[in-house]
Design an enzyme around this catalytic site. Structure first.
Site, PDB file in Angstrom:
ATOM      1  N   HIS A   1       0.750  -1.084  -0.010  1.00 43.16           N
ATOM      2  CA  HIS A   1      -0.124  -0.117  -0.077  1.00 43.16           C
ATOM      3  C   HIS A   1       0.820   1.295  -0.031  1.00 43.16           C
ATOM      4  O   HIS A   1       0.347   2.260  -0.231  1.00 43.16           O
ATOM      5  CB  HIS A   1      -1.142  -0.084   1.156  1.00 43.16           C
ATOM      6  CG  HIS A   1      -2.403  -1.171   0.704  1.00 43.16           C
ATOM      7  ND1 HIS A   1      -2.254  -2.280   0.901  1.00 43.16           N
ATOM      8  CD2 HIS A   1      -3.380  -0.626  -0.146  1.00 43.16           C
ATOM      9  CE1 HIS A   1      -3.240  -2.862   0.290  1.00 43.16           C
ATOM     10  NE2 HIS A   1      -3.823  -1.860  -0.249  1.00 43.16           N
TER      11      HIS A   1
ATOM     12  N   ARG B   1     -10.559   3.699  -2.123  1.00 40.19           N
ATOM     13  CA  ARG B   1     -10.070   2.953  -0.887  1.00 40.19           C
ATOM     14  C   ARG B   1     -10.292   3.647   0.145  1.00 40.19           C
ATOM     15  O   ARG B   1      -9.716   4.422   0.677  1.00 40.19           O
ATOM     16  CB  ARG B   1      -8.594   2.560  -1.085  1.00 40.19           C
ATOM     17  CG  ARG B   1      -8.209   1.459  -2.122  1.00 40.19           C
ATOM     18  CD  ARG B   1      -6.582   1.329  -1.968  1.00 40.19           C
ATOM     19  NE  ARG B   1      -6.208   0.230  -2.638  1.00 40.19           N
ATOM     20  CZ  ARG B   1      -5.876   0.382  -3.810  1.00 40.19           C
ATOM     21  NH1 ARG B   1      -5.835   1.276  -4.489  1.00 40.19           N
ATOM     22  NH2 ARG B   1      -5.387  -1.043  -4.521  1.00 40.19           N
TER      23      ARG B   1
ATOM     24  N   ARG C   1     -15.393   1.615  -2.563  1.00 41.96           N
ATOM     25  CA  ARG C   1     -15.286   0.412  -1.969  1.00 41.96           C
ATOM     26  C   ARG C   1     -15.534   0.389  -0.351  1.00 41.96           C
ATOM     27  O   ARG C   1     -14.949   1.553   0.317  1.00 41.96           O
ATOM     28  CB  ARG C   1     -13.934  -0.220  -2.404  1.00 41.96           C
ATOM     29  CG  ARG C   1     -13.621  -1.508  -1.480  1.00 41.96           C
ATOM     30  CD  ARG C   1     -12.377  -2.286  -1.910  1.00 41.96           C
ATOM     31  NE  ARG C   1     -11.202  -1.413  -1.336  1.00 41.96           N
ATOM     32  CZ  ARG C   1     -10.255  -1.846  -1.358  1.00 41.96           C
ATOM     33  NH1 ARG C   1      -9.821  -2.854  -2.346  1.00 41.96           N
ATOM     34  NH2 ARG C   1      -9.076  -1.102  -0.762  1.00 41.96           N
TER      35      ARG C   1
ATOM     36  N   GLU D   1     -11.604 -10.829  -5.849  1.00 41.31           N
ATOM     37  CA  GLU D   1     -10.211 -11.090  -5.571  1.00 41.31           C
ATOM     38  C   GLU D   1      -9.707 -12.042  -4.745  1.00 41.31           C
ATOM     39  O   GLU D   1      -8.831 -12.462  -4.234  1.00 41.31           O
ATOM     40  CB  GLU D   1      -9.606  -9.621  -4.990  1.00 41.31           C
ATOM     41  CG  GLU D   1     -10.691  -9.274  -3.644  1.00 41.31           C
ATOM     42  CD  GLU D   1     -10.394  -7.732  -3.067  1.00 41.31           C
ATOM     43  OE1 GLU D   1      -8.958  -7.354  -3.034  1.00 41.31           O
ATOM     44  OE2 GLU D   1     -11.042  -7.349  -2.263  1.00 41.31           O
TER      45      GLU D   1
ATOM     46  N   ASN E   1      -4.752  -7.529  -7.361  1.00 41.12           N
ATOM     47  CA  ASN E   1      -3.448  -7.318  -6.236  1.00 41.12           C
ATOM     48  C   ASN E   1      -3.686  -8.685  -5.382  1.00 41.12           C
ATOM     49  O   ASN E   1      -2.659  -9.143  -5.072  1.00 41.12           O
ATOM     50  CB  ASN E   1      -3.424  -6.276  -5.594  1.00 41.12           C
ATOM     51  CG  ASN E   1      -3.266  -4.936  -6.326  1.00 41.12           C
ATOM     52  OD1 ASN E   1      -2.870  -4.969  -7.496  1.00 41.12           O
ATOM     53  ND2 ASN E   1      -3.649  -3.893  -5.584  1.00 41.12           N
ATOM     54  N   ASP E   2      -4.767  -8.945  -4.835  1.00 49.68           N
ATOM     55  CA  ASP E   2      -5.051 -10.062  -4.096  1.00 49.68           C
ATOM     56  C   ASP E   2      -5.453 -11.319  -4.901  1.00 49.68           C
ATOM     57  O   ASP E   2      -4.820 -12.344  -4.366  1.00 49.68           O
ATOM     58  CB  ASP E   2      -6.101  -9.854  -3.176  1.00 49.68           C
ATOM     59  CG  ASP E   2      -5.898  -8.666  -2.043  1.00 49.68           C
ATOM     60  OD1 ASP E   2      -4.739  -9.138  -1.454  1.00 49.68           O
ATOM     61  OD2 ASP E   2      -6.607  -7.712  -1.631  1.00 49.68           O
TER      62      ASP E   2
ATOM     63  N   ARG F   1       1.686 -10.698  -1.153  1.00 51.05           N
ATOM     64  CA  ARG F   1       2.087  -9.450  -1.959  1.00 51.05           C
ATOM     65  C   ARG F   1       3.030  -8.795  -1.436  1.00 51.05           C
ATOM     66  O   ARG F   1       3.651  -7.856  -2.150  1.00 51.05           O
ATOM     67  CB  ARG F   1       0.735  -8.968  -2.359  1.00 51.05           C
ATOM     68  CG  ARG F   1       0.221  -8.302  -1.301  1.00 51.05           C
ATOM     69  CD  ARG F   1      -1.269  -8.008  -1.678  1.00 51.05           C
ATOM     70  NE  ARG F   1      -1.547  -6.377  -1.961  1.00 51.05           N
ATOM     71  CZ  ARG F   1      -2.527  -5.778  -2.076  1.00 51.05           C
ATOM     72  NH1 ARG F   1      -3.667  -6.506  -1.957  1.00 51.05           N
ATOM     73  NH2 ARG F   1      -2.434  -4.499  -2.310  1.00 51.05           N
TER      74      ARG F   1
ATOM     75  N   CYS G   1      -9.566  -3.290 -11.015  1.00 51.00           N
ATOM     76  CA  CYS G   1      -8.907  -2.011 -10.135  1.00 51.00           C
ATOM     77  C   CYS G   1      -7.519  -2.308  -9.299  1.00 51.00           C
ATOM     78  O   CYS G   1      -6.845  -1.904  -8.704  1.00 51.00           O
ATOM     79  CB  CYS G   1      -9.843  -1.505  -8.972  1.00 51.00           C
ATOM     80  SG  CYS G   1     -10.225  -2.874  -8.050  1.00 51.00           S
TER      81      CYS G   1
END
Ligand code: PEP
Ligand code: MG
Length: 576
Positions: free
Chosen positions: A190, A297, A333, A432, A455-456, A466, A503
């Site tokens: 992040h 986010r 989200r 995800e 990403n996930d 990750r 995303c």
């Protein structure tokens, strides 16, 4: 001596400035006998005075930059410093036990901390944290070491840190922080994501930035190639100035596409939207030609503070974003806390596998007060723009149904109370978790849209954390397994007349974009700074050819084969 560190290019661009270490110094304390307790007491008083004046500056600065609420914490620290009970005990100890000030301070502070921590009262527990922080500051003065004070930065710097938590990153002053580099982290950690939304060049995962870089060293962060140059020779500085200029020129070229829609060379339209973390990021979305927000986010609204944001505070934030986007779509989200995004004030127990644990929608479905507060704020804000709501980390249909039912309940209540709520809010999910990708055909009957969170999805599909650079070789966006899952999701959406977006960071990746275009992705959501470059790439690509390319890629066996295939295809497209 000049040194080059290699890391992961986390955010585009080149920055040249002096290093500022955001690293806590060694504050170990030894017990030492002293002869002259008066002198020692004076030394202690001087350290208190220095800490006081430092804290006053920080408080004033915080008030101006971050608001009264954030500044209050420094006010509390000043109160600790002026508490005669504590300073008195320390001075007594110096005098009676003939010990050094550092030791007297540490012993006394530890005693107060454990006393407050054991009280059954939240307020008192917070005082324990204040004492701990203040003690560090006074100790640093006594020991003659420097404590980092990021809020006092008043010149252009490159931040050097082991890691930056999302809340550290959010508090950095964009005016002075020109770039950053860290020891740990990957492209989708992040801190990296935030650096992109703040448009700050960054290189993460260098393993040894904090070891190799001292305060004041001249540092070049090359966020294009993932290199950090420490005290480079003048020729290198010159060549980087040229590179920075070149990069600026390229950016100017892309900027011409700012107000254009996004079409492939054969006229197929897609949407390019942005990932944001706070309302402050809207400006970047508009300046970079974003056609909306594909991922807000919201967890960043909950960070860098010591309690949950109220419904009204959240309402204001959502309203600002919706109004700022002026009718363009905004996908918000709901809270996705957990993994590397912690909220210390929720006091959640530590888990063995936080990425697989009690997080995101799982937490929201259990702590419904928290969830309902956010949903109400969103529903109230919905009349100010084009709001879409999505739930993170959905693993089963029942989770989606439950979350949606709660949303409907809150909507009904608000309407009953006479509050206006938009009646065209789309409700979707992030895909995800592999189970959801596999079941996309069923989900598509119930959701309004999908947004693929690669990403996930990548970390769960290949079972590769990750954040862990040791196994980063397994973090493979172009692995045919991932491409197949992505295809399943897009096809499932289209079959039910729904749209599919992405995303995760993959959506803005130059090698992935041709494949995603070919697989039929409708919406690409990425850091704002990647949008214009992506638009310029898509304009050159032929959609039908990319369809063929994607179907070939799905039948490759390795990531390397896929990359080779894409590179060949793209270079031949360019030459036409
Ligand atoms: C994702 O997982 O791809 C995503 C976009 O969410 P986050 O990076 O916030 O986990
Ligand atoms: Mg995610």
């Amino acid at each position: 001596m000049s040194t080059i560190l290699k890391g992961i290019a986390a955010s585009n661009g080149i920055a040249i400035a002096k290093a500022y270490r955001l690293v806590e110094p060694d504050l170990k304390v030894e017990r030492k006998g002293i002869q002259n307790s008066e002198e020692e007491t004076k030394r202690f008083e001087e350290a208190i005075r220095q800490s006081q004046s430092e804290l006053e500056t920080i408080r004033d600065h915080a008030k101006k930059e971050l608001g009264e609420e954030k500044a209050a914490i420094f006010e509390a620290h000043l109160l600790v410093l002026s508490d005669p009970e504590m300073t008195g005990s320390i001075k007594d100890k110096i005098k009676n036990e003939k010990v050094n000030a550092e030791f007297a301070l540490k012993e006394t502070a530890d005693m107060f901390v454990s006393m407050f921590e054991n009280m059954d009262n939240e307020y008192m527990k917070e005082r324990a944290a204040d004492i701990r922080d203040v003690t560090k500051r006074v100790l640093a003065h006594l020991l003659g070491v420097e404590l980092p004070n990021p809020s006092l930065i008043a010149e252009e710097v490159i931040i050097v840190a082991e890691d930056l938590t999302p809340s550290d990153t959010a508090q950095l002053n964009r005016q002075f922080v020109k770039g950053f580099t860290t020891d740990v982290g990957g492209r989708t950690s992040h801190s990296a994501i935030m650096s992109r939304s703040m448009e700050i060049p960054a290189v993460v995962g260098t393993k040894e930035a904090t070891k190799e870089i001292q305060n004041g060293d001249l540092v070049i962060v090359d966020g294009i190639n993932g290199e950090v140059h420490v005290n480079p020779v003048p020729e290198v500085i010159e060549s980087y100035k040229d590179k920075a200029e070149q990069f600026a020129k390229e950016k100017a070229e892309w900027a011409k596409l700012k107000n254009e829609k996004t079409y492939s060379s054969d006229g197929h339209q897609v949407e390019l939207v942005a990932n944001i973390g706070t309302p402050k990021d809207i400006e970047g979305v508009i300046n970079n030609g974003g056609e909306g927000v594909g991922l807000f986010r919201t967890e960043f609204l909950y960070m860098g503070r010591d309690q949950l944001p109220s419904e009204d505070e959240q309402f204001e934030a959502y309203k600002t974003v919706l109004e700022g986007l002026n009718g363009k779509p905004v996908v918000v989200r709901t809270l996705d806390i957990g993994g590397d995004k912690e909220l210390p004030y929720l006091n959640l127990p530590k888990e063995m596998n936080p990425f697989l644990g009690f997080r995101a929608i799982r937490l929201c479905l259990e702590d419904q007060d928290l969830f309902r507060t956010q949903l109400r704020a969103l529903l109230r804000a919905s009349v100010y723009g084009n709001l879409k709501i999505m739930f993170p980390m959905i693993a089963t249909i029942n989770e989606f149904r439950e979350a949606k039912a709660i949303l409907e309940e809150e909507k009904e209540k608000l309407i009953q109370d006479g509050t206006k709520v938009s009646d065209s809010i789309e409700v979707g999910i992030m895909v995800e978790i592999p189970s959801t990708a596999v079941m996309a055909d069923q989900f598509a009957k119930e959701v309004d849209f999908f947004s693929i969170g690669t990403n996930d999805l990548i970390q769960y599909t290949l079972a590769a954390d990750r954040m862990n650079e040791r196994i980063s070789y397994l973090y493979q966006p172009y692995n045919p397994a991932i491409l197949r899952l992505v295809k399943m999701v897009i096809d499932a959406a289209h079959k039910e007349g729904k749209w599919a977006g992405m995303c995760g960071e993959m959506a803005g990746d130059e090698t992935a974009i041709p494949l995603l275009l070919g697989l039929g992705l409708d919406e690409f959501s990425m850091s704002a700074t990647s949008i214009l470059k992506a638009r310029s790439l898509i304009k050159k690509l032929n959609r039908s050819k990319m369809e063929q390319l994607a179907s070939e890629a799905l039948n490759k066996r390795t990531t390397a084969e896929v990359v080779e295939l894409v590179e060949k295809a793209v270079s031949s497209q360019y030459s036409h």
